[in-house]
Design a protein around this motif. Structure first.
Motif, mmCIF file in Angstrom:
data_model
loop_
_atom_site.group_PDB
_atom_site.id
_atom_site.type_symbol
_atom_site.label_atom_id
_atom_site.label_comp_id
_atom_site.label_asym_id
_atom_site.label_seq_id
_atom_site.Cartn_x
_atom_site.Cartn_y
_atom_site.Cartn_z
ATOM 1 N N THR A 162 -56.153 -20.875 40.958
ATOM 2 C CA THR A 162 -57.192 -21.759 40.416
ATOM 3 C C THR A 162 -57.452 -22.987 41.301
ATOM 4 O O THR A 162 -58.490 -23.626 41.159
ATOM 5 C CB THR A 162 -56.800 -22.263 39.010
ATOM 6 O OG1 THR A 162 -55.533 -22.943 39.078
ATOM 7 C CG2 THR A 162 -56.695 -21.098 38.036
ATOM 8 N N ARG A 163 -56.529 -23.290 42.198
ATOM 9 C CA ARG A 163 -56.711 -24.465 43.068
ATOM 10 C C ARG A 163 -56.822 -24.087 44.541
ATOM 11 O O ARG A 163 -57.537 -24.741 45.313
ATOM 12 C CB ARG A 163 -55.553 -25.447 42.877
ATOM 13 C CG ARG A 163 -55.553 -26.142 41.527
ATOM 14 C CD ARG A 163 -54.217 -26.792 41.221
ATOM 15 N NE ARG A 163 -53.755 -27.695 42.257
ATOM 16 C CZ ARG A 163 -52.564 -28.306 42.229
ATOM 17 N NH1 ARG A 163 -51.745 -28.097 41.221
ATOM 18 N NH2 ARG A 163 -52.221 -29.117 43.211
ATOM 19 N N ILE A 180 -64.151 -30.324 41.842
ATOM 20 C CA ILE A 180 -63.803 -29.273 40.898
ATOM 21 C C ILE A 180 -64.971 -29.065 39.945
ATOM 22 O O ILE A 180 -65.630 -30.021 39.517
ATOM 23 C CB ILE A 180 -62.536 -29.648 40.099
ATOM 24 C CG1 ILE A 180 -61.348 -29.796 41.042
ATOM 25 C CG2 ILE A 180 -62.228 -28.592 39.038
ATOM 26 C CD1 ILE A 180 -60.928 -28.520 41.734
ATOM 27 N N VAL A 181 -65.245 -27.812 39.617
ATOM 28 C CA VAL A 181 -66.297 -27.516 38.656
ATOM 29 C C VAL A 181 -65.693 -26.743 37.490
ATOM 30 O O VAL A 181 -64.704 -26.017 37.637
ATOM 31 C CB VAL A 181 -67.438 -26.692 39.291
ATOM 32 C CG1 VAL A 181 -68.134 -27.496 40.374
ATOM 33 C CG2 VAL A 181 -66.906 -25.379 39.861
ATOM 34 N N SER A 182 -66.300 -26.930 36.328
ATOM 35 C CA SER A 182 -65.837 -26.237 35.131
ATOM 36 C C SER A 182 -66.630 -24.949 34.959
ATOM 37 O O SER A 182 -67.872 -24.957 35.023
ATOM 38 C CB SER A 182 -66.011 -27.137 33.905
ATOM 39 O OG SER A 182 -65.600 -26.468 32.732
ATOM 40 N N THR A 183 -65.927 -23.857 34.746
ATOM 41 C CA THR A 183 -66.577 -22.558 34.556
ATOM 42 C C THR A 183 -66.039 -21.907 33.287
ATOM 43 O O THR A 183 -65.140 -22.433 32.630
ATOM 44 C CB THR A 183 -66.317 -21.625 35.755
ATOM 45 O OG1 THR A 183 -64.936 -21.224 35.753
ATOM 46 C CG2 THR A 183 -66.647 -22.334 37.068
ATOM 47 N N ALA A 216 -65.115 -26.329 43.813
ATOM 48 C CA ALA A 216 -66.576 -26.242 43.775
ATOM 49 C C ALA A 216 -67.119 -25.177 44.716
ATOM 50 O O ALA A 216 -68.152 -24.561 44.438
ATOM 51 C CB ALA A 216 -67.189 -27.601 44.110
ATOM 52 N N PRO A 256 -56.311 -31.742 43.287
ATOM 53 C CA PRO A 256 -57.620 -31.783 42.607
ATOM 54 C C PRO A 256 -58.353 -33.101 42.772
ATOM 55 O O PRO A 256 -59.591 -33.142 42.700
ATOM 56 C CB PRO A 256 -57.248 -31.530 41.138
ATOM 57 C CG PRO A 256 -55.932 -30.814 41.187
ATOM 58 C CD PRO A 256 -55.216 -31.390 42.373
ATOM 59 N N GLY A 295 -62.394 -21.475 33.453
ATOM 60 C CA GLY A 295 -61.596 -22.664 33.694
ATOM 61 C C GLY A 295 -62.087 -23.444 34.900
ATOM 62 O O GLY A 295 -63.128 -23.125 35.495
ATOM 63 N N ASN A 296 -61.360 -24.473 35.288
ATOM 64 C CA ASN A 296 -61.725 -25.305 36.436
ATOM 65 C C ASN A 296 -61.345 -24.601 37.736
ATOM 66 O O ASN A 296 -60.218 -24.088 37.877
ATOM 67 C CB ASN A 296 -61.039 -26.657 36.360
ATOM 68 C CG ASN A 296 -61.509 -27.479 35.170
ATOM 69 O OD1 ASN A 296 -62.644 -27.318 34.701
ATOM 70 N ND2 ASN A 296 -60.650 -28.364 34.686
ATOM 71 N N ILE A 297 -62.282 -24.593 38.682
ATOM 72 C CA ILE A 297 -62.027 -23.997 39.992
ATOM 73 C C ILE A 297 -62.650 -24.900 41.053
ATOM 74 O O ILE A 297 -63.516 -25.731 40.749
ATOM 75 C CB ILE A 297 -62.614 -22.581 40.095
ATOM 76 C CG1 ILE A 297 -64.138 -22.607 39.945
ATOM 77 C CG2 ILE A 297 -61.973 -21.651 39.068
ATOM 78 C CD1 ILE A 297 -64.804 -21.256 40.206
#
Length: 262
Positions: free
Chosen positions: A198-199, A215-218, A225, A210, A221-223
């Motif tokens: 995820t990072r 970081i973008v929210s999908t 950009a 982070p 979850g957050n991943i």
């Protein structure tokens, strides 16, 4: 030191079948207790009182089937027949514990150390004799003859029994520590895999911070950009199901039948 063979019943002060009790208190059930079921006796021999159900029992049931520290519990009915356990020392509950009718409470005679009896019952020599005394097809049950005819090697010296207990307990302690460490490493691995997926990694091959990367929210979850969302179908060369066997494909519905004469 000379060992001798005897029968299991010669080492026991009592063999008690317990009770299941009642869901609610009645005039005959005035004692709230915890009860040991057959599934509560694990392969590792540990019975965690914190996991035992609570039920109500009469005074006579409590007096007869009470489980004390040092008592061995033998599963006498069901799929786990033959398993042997004892109450763990980690329990935080203070309610009395009772044996159910699916297990047997085994209490050692004077001169027989309870811990030694417990380890003896869990030994391969004793466990190998259990299947010969199990009856029933739908619900396996340990026959009463098991205690009468099961042959056991006896160490007559309590002092030697104590030495044996210390050695086995030391081994068990080492195993418990290794299992605790393994569980900790497994949790670390799980967390690391989540962070990697995820990072991602920075240019130095370290986990991204982070706070230094957008970081973008999908919906997953957050991943980072610059990452894209995709599907399994898009990323896999081929997605297919395994072979579905249809027996009718492998024989003809017409023709002669082969018979075997006995």
């Amino acid at each position: 030191m000379t060992y001798k063979n005897t029968h299991l019943e010669d080492l026991l002060d009592s063999t008690v079948s317990g009770y299941w009790g009642e869901d609610y208190a009645t005039t005959k059930s005035r004692n709230l207790c915890q009860v040991i079921r057959n599934g509560d006796v694990g392969k590792n021999g540990c019975i965690d009182q914190n996991d035992l159900p609570r039920r109500w029992f009469s005074n006579s049931e409590l007096a007869k089937a009470l489980v004390r520290k040092g008592d061995s519990i033998l599963v006498s009915s069901g799929a786990y027949t033959g398993n042997v356990g004892r109450l763990s020392d980690s329990s935080k509950n203070r309610l009395p514990v009772i044996a159910s009718n699916f297990v047997r409470r085994l209490r050692s005679k004077e001169g027989v150390r309870p811990d030694w009896l417990y380890h003896l019952l869990r030994s391969g020599d004793i466990q190998a004799q259990v299947p010969a005394y199990v009856g029933g097809s739908a619900m396996p049950n340990l026959q009463p003859d098991f205690y009468k005819y099961c042959r056991v090697p006896v160490c007559p010296s309590p002092q030697v029994q104590d030495i044996i207990i210390r050695i086995i307990n030391s081994i068990d302690s080492t195993i418990d520590q290794a299992e605790t460490l393994l569980a900790k490493q497994q949790r670390i691995k799980t967390g690391l895999i989540h962070d990697l997926l995820t990072r991602g990694l920075d240019a130095q091959g370290r986990l991204r911070d982070p706070s230094n990367y957008p970081i973008v929210s999908t919906r997953v979850g957050n991943i980072p950009a610059e990452w894209n969302l995709s599907t399994v179908g898009e990323e896999c060369y081929q997605v297919c199901v395994g072979i579905v066997i249809r027996p009718t494909q492998y024989y003809s519905e017409t023709g002669p039948i082969a018979l075997l004469s006995l």
